[in-house]
Scaffold this motif. Structure first.
Motif, short mmCIF file in Angstrom:
data_model
loop_
_atom_site.label_atom_id
_atom_site.label_comp_id
_atom_site.label_asym_id
_atom_site.label_seq_id
_atom_site.Cartn_x
_atom_site.Cartn_y
_atom_site.Cartn_z
N ASP B 273 0.83 -1.20 0.00
CA ASP B 273 0.00 0.00 0.00
C ASP B 273 0.88 1.26 0.00
N ALA B 275 0.09 4.38 0.66
CA ALA B 275 -0.10 5.26 1.82
C ALA B 275 0.70 4.73 3.01
N ARG B 295 0.65 11.74 -6.62
CA ARG B 295 0.02 12.59 -5.59
C ARG B 295 0.78 12.54 -4.27
N GLN B 299 2.48 15.66 -2.42
CA GLN B 299 2.20 16.00 -1.02
C GLN B 299 3.48 16.09 -0.20
N GLY B 349 -6.61 11.63 -20.52
CA GLY B 349 -7.28 11.89 -19.24
C GLY B 349 -6.64 11.11 -18.11
N LEU B 350 -6.25 9.89 -18.39
CA LEU B 350 -5.64 9.05 -17.34
C LEU B 350 -4.27 9.59 -16.94
N ALA B 352 -3.42 12.69 -17.05
CA ALA B 352 -3.70 13.89 -16.25
C ALA B 352 -4.14 13.52 -14.84
N ALA B 353 -4.98 12.50 -14.75
CA ALA B 353 -5.55 12.15 -13.45
C ALA B 353 -4.56 11.42 -12.55
N ALA B 424 -3.53 3.02 -7.28
CA ALA B 424 -4.57 3.95 -7.73
C ALA B 424 -4.56 4.13 -9.25
N ALA B 427 -6.44 1.23 -10.74
CA ALA B 427 -7.87 1.30 -10.38
C ALA B 427 -8.57 2.40 -11.17
N THR B 428 -7.92 3.55 -11.30
CA THR B 428 -8.53 4.65 -12.07
C THR B 428 -8.70 4.25 -13.53
#
Lengths: 334, 576
Positions: B273, B275, B295, B299, B349-350, B352-353, B424, B427-428
């Motif tokens: 994981d 996180a 991300r 952060q 889009g992917l 970018a996301a 992620a 999954a996205t």
């Protein structure tokens, strides 16, 4: 005014709790027809982990996969209506019937013809396709002979108890309850739900399977008290059949504590289902619930809105159910 | 009871407020792995973690110099001398380092290289991918005058084969074949051994010894000449590698960059994981966090505390996010159906996301900056209308229920998508595909799986569509390991192959002429785009976060994203 309504009028917290639960049920039931701008599983690739303040069209923001948080909350409410509520209803039904039967008939009062046991054994043997055709044939033969003997004995005025045996119903129900209670519920659920994602009916059955023992234990205890009441002796003295006494007179009294128990059981299952969804066990990634929304905050810990709104919904629901249980308990004891 | 809780709370507060542990020069370097290697069998390394581990235990003839971003001699004394033999063969003259030795002090010899290559081609061993990768090496000629000199006779020409010829771990002959039985069988004979024919007695005995050695879990049964040994392995939790006190390369002066092994101990912590990995980094339980998601990287960079404690590196990588189609499934046999489905992915889009727009879109399996990139092909885009048109061309008919049916079929077009859980990006991508497919009437079921389970599921063909990363390389273009017909069931997960692609795949690595190689690679990209067994979505950037106190950090776009054995803690005198 009925005491229950009186309690509702005098306690604003109870009204709020009922209002919140009612809102959830309505939102959950009408979810497919609500004019939401986004579906719960549709990712908005241009607004991933967008906060409520900065996102356009996402009133409560989006999660780390770009899914709308508001739509997820509504999907969570629908899951409550379609999964948790029916699971509680099923668990209470199962638990009530099992507990009431065990408490009423105990280990000796319910007698079954030996032939019925033979037929049941044979049917199980055949159903499981176990080896040993000779044994199965023997079992069928013995069952047939016993049926004949039972039929002949029944014609005799004192022979109706011959070729029967007592079914230890209480012991059986208690044994199953003890077996299920010997492992913590969440661990048992995780073990049973591990593997491929389960369909909603399967998960519903699993939740009901784990939740019914509590209702059964409660009703069984209450049934012991009911059995000792004078009106039960009166009913038996009047010659009513035991099944009728059980169904019409004992069961309604034994079920009274369930009024307070129902909301608590629902709260327990809501928590359990959310824990399962949080762990991502037993459901596909395209199933959105409050638990799975809470879990998605791991991908972006700064997205507070992903945790706060589903967390708040969960907290308020559990609080409301506790309040409702308290209200129901007061009403029962009034 | 209340004192217990109070005590727990206080201890938590104390641990949260305490300063990060001071690392000595001999302290272990702790690295995050996203998955357990699963197996350390040098012939069946199935994931990047296993490759990292194998590089610590074994040494190849050539290794990547992350500083120079090029292959450099490791076990070999120098890069091979290249000679042309006729029109189609190349001779590569190698000499092993005189200092190179096994743990028992015996020298590493040319016979060990010969044995390793035979092992890579031995029937009955899990070496399908190796056969495809090193099948161009036809013969090993030993120098009778110098036991450390040998010549590899290779099919084809070009820099690719030079690099590929030295990119396998050299294994000790004395452990697996002490009687030297394999020396009597030629490499060519082993390569040409029919699958239906029973293996030679010597080979059968070797295979049995190999399997009994249980190298997947017990790499110590085959000690390599690498700088580390496996000290502990707790599956799905931690692997601990200890530096050998006496390693042959320590004597080399000056020490080549590829043979530096500074950390006394390397600890790989398996944290699937992201996180949890970020939390472990913040708590200083992990010193190196490679392949950081966009991300989390953003952060951490935004945090003043993290800025003070960690160093951040980001650069383009050669990892491609791909969607693959199981071409063995009847519904996906027609290339027009696969083309239609490819129009339901949204690479822009992917990117970018999931990559904050830092993903590099591509038309094929080569990076856009490559001279072999086929820029005449259009970039894949989201185009549901084209998908619908292609489905119709493929014979699918949309019924009143909104689903697509083939005439005479008993079920509509419905797909399952497999991908690695706890990621992620995957999954996205899966959710985006599911949404786009639902809009055109295709039901998609998402089936994420844990990494080792996913590998098994994909290799057994239990999927319709997969989403995964493909590891690329700027040094060679050997795609045979996952596209050639000989690797169906192992590396070739899609099950796709045609005689044309097989020919191209074998010709590309051995083509020495740059112009012809460019034509072959452009042709391959065009064919793959047309046949669409897999859809490359975009190249991911690689992001690395390391403890700021670590020295000699050499980030790289190549796996694992940094020079692993170059890392070190500062000497005690400098530590604060």
């Amino acid at each position: 005014m009925p005491p229950r309504l009186f309690l509702l009028r005098t306690r604003p917290a109870a009204r709020l709790a009922l209002g919140w639960l009612l809102l959830l049920v309505i939102v959950g039931a009408l979810a497919p027809w609500l004019p939401l701008p986004y579906a719960p599983t549709t990712p908005d690739l241009l607004q991933v982990a967008a906060s409520p303040a900065t996102s356009s069209g996402h009133y409560l923001g989006t999660d780390s996969l770009g899914r709308d948080v508001l739509a997820g909350l509504v999907a969570g409410a629908r899951r409550l209506v379609l999964l948790t509520l029916p699971a509680v209803a099923l668990a209470i039904l199962l638990g009530t019937l099992a507990g009431a039967a065990a408490g009423f008939w105990g280990n000796r009062r319910l007698r079954l013809p030996l032939a019925a046991i033979g037929w049941a054994l044979a049917a199980t043997w055949w159903g499981l396709r176990l080896p040993g055709v000779a044994f199965l044939c023997g079992l069928l033969g013995i069952s047939a002979a016993l049926t004949l003997l039972t039929w002949r004995a029944a014609r005799h005025p004192t022979g109706h108890r011959r070729y029967t045996c007592a079914l230890p119903l209480d012991g059986m129900v208690l044994g199953i309850i003890t077996l299920l209670g010997s492992v913590p519920r969440l661990i048992l659920l995780v073990a049973l739900a591990a593997g491929p994602p389960l369909a909603t009916p399967q998960l519903l059955a699993l939740l009901a399977l784990l939740a019914w023992p509590e209702a059964a234990r409660l009703v069984r205890g209450q049934m012991h008290w009911v059995r000792a009441q004078p009106f039960m002796e009166a009913a038996q003295a009047s010659g009513l059949p035991l099944s009728r006494i059980w169904w019409r007179h004992a069961l309604p009294h034994a079920c009274r504590p369930l009024l307070a128990f129902g909301p608590l059981s629902l709260a327990g299952l809501v928590g359990l289902e959310s824990a399962l969804a949080f762990l991502g066990i037993g459901q596909g990634p395209d199933v959105v619930s409050w638990g799975s929304q809470l879990a998605s905050v791991r991908h972006d810990t700064t997205a507070w809105w992903v945790a706060v709104f589903p967390g708040l919904a969960l907290f308020l629901t559990l609080l409301a159910l506790q309040k409702l249980a308290k209200l129901a308990s007061s009403a029962v004891h009034k | 009871m209340k004192y217990f809780w109070l005590g727990s709370l206080l201890s938590l507060l104390v641990s949260a407020c305490s300063a990060p542990p001071v690392k000595q020069a001999s302290s272990p370097v702790t690295i995050r792995w996203s998955r357990d290697p699963g197996t350390l069998d040098p012939l069946a390394l199935s994931n990047p973690s296993a490759l990292d581990a194998a590089n610590l235990l074994h040494v190849a003839l050539l290794s990547i110099d992350y500083q120079a971003n090029a292959y450099a001699p490791a076990l070999a004394q120098a890069l091979p001398q290249i000679r042309s033999l006729g029109d189609s063969l190349t001779a590569l003259d190698y000499e092993l380092r005189s200092a190179a030795s096994w743990d028992d002090g015996q020298p590493v010899l040319a016979t060990d290289v010969d044995f390793t290559l035979k092992l890579l081609n031995c029937p009955g061993l899990p070496n399908e991918a190796n056969r495809a990768q090193y099948g161009f090496i036809q013969e090993v000629r030993l120098d009778p005058a110098n036991p450390r000199r040998f010549t590899l006779i290779c099919r084809g020409r070009g820099e690719d084969i030079t690099i590929a010829s030295g990119d396998f771990p050299v294994l000790p002959e004395s452990v697996l074949d002490p009687a030297h039985t394999l020396r009597y069988l030629s490499l060519a004979k082993l390569q040409a051994w029919p699958a239906t024919q029973a293996p030679a007695p010597a080979v059968a005995a070797l295979v049995q010894r190999y399997q009994q050695a249980n190298l997947a879990r017990e790499p110590s049964h085959l000690p390599g000449c690498g700088p580390y040994r496996l000290a502990a392995w707790e599956t799905n939790h931690q692997l601990r590698f200890q530096r050998k006190t006496k390693w042959w390369a320590d004597k080399l002066r000056p020490a080549p960059q590829v043979l530096q092994a500074r950390p006394q101990e390397l600890v790989f912590t398996v944290l699937p994981d992201d996180a949890a990995a970020a939390l472990a980094l913040r708590r200083h339980e992990v010193d190196v966090y490679p392949q950081v998601p966009a991300r989390i990287f953003q952060q951490l960079q935004a945090s003043t505390k993290a800025q003070a404690e960690f160093a951040f590196y980001s650069q383009p990588s050669y990892d491609i996010l791909t969607a693959g189609f199981n071409t063995r499934r009847p519904a996906l046999r027609d290339k027009r159906t696969r083309q239609a489905l490819s129009y339901l992915f949204d690479p822009a889009g992917l990117s970018a996301a999931t990559q904050l727009g830092q993903g590099r879109r591509t038309v094929g399996l080569l990076p856009p900056g490559s001279p072999f990139y086929n820029d005449s092909l259009p970039l894949p885009t989201l185009a549901p209308d084209r998908a619908v048109a292609l489905l119709r061309q493929a014979g699918w008919q949309r019924r009143a229920d909104g689903h697509w049916w083939q005439p005479g079929a008993t079920s509509p077009l419905a797909l399952n998508v497999r991908y690695r859980t706890e990621e992620a990006t995957f999954a996205t991508t899966a959710l985006q595909f599911q949404t786009a497919a639902a809009r055109v009437g295709i039901a998609v079921t998402l089936l994420p799986a844990e990494s080792s389970a996913l590998t098994n599921l994909l290799q057994t063909g239990d999927f319709d569509v997969y989403i995964r990363l493909i590891k690329g390389s700027p040094f060679s273009f050997n795609f045979a390991t996952f596209l050639h017909s000989s690797t169906i069931g192992s590396g070739n997960i899609t099950g796709f192959s045609t005689p044309l692609t097989d020919r191209l795949l074998l010709a590309i690595p051995t083509e020495g002429d740059a112009r012809r190689k460019r034509l072959l690679l452009r042709r391959l990209q065009a064919v793959l785009r047309d046949e669409m067994p897999l859809l490359p979505l975009f190249y991911l950037p690689t992001r690395l976060v390391v403890n700021r106190r670590l020295q000699h950090v050499i980030p790289s776009g190549l796996k694992p994203g940094y020079a692993l054995t170059a890392l070190s803690w500062p000497a005690a005198a400098n530590s604060n």
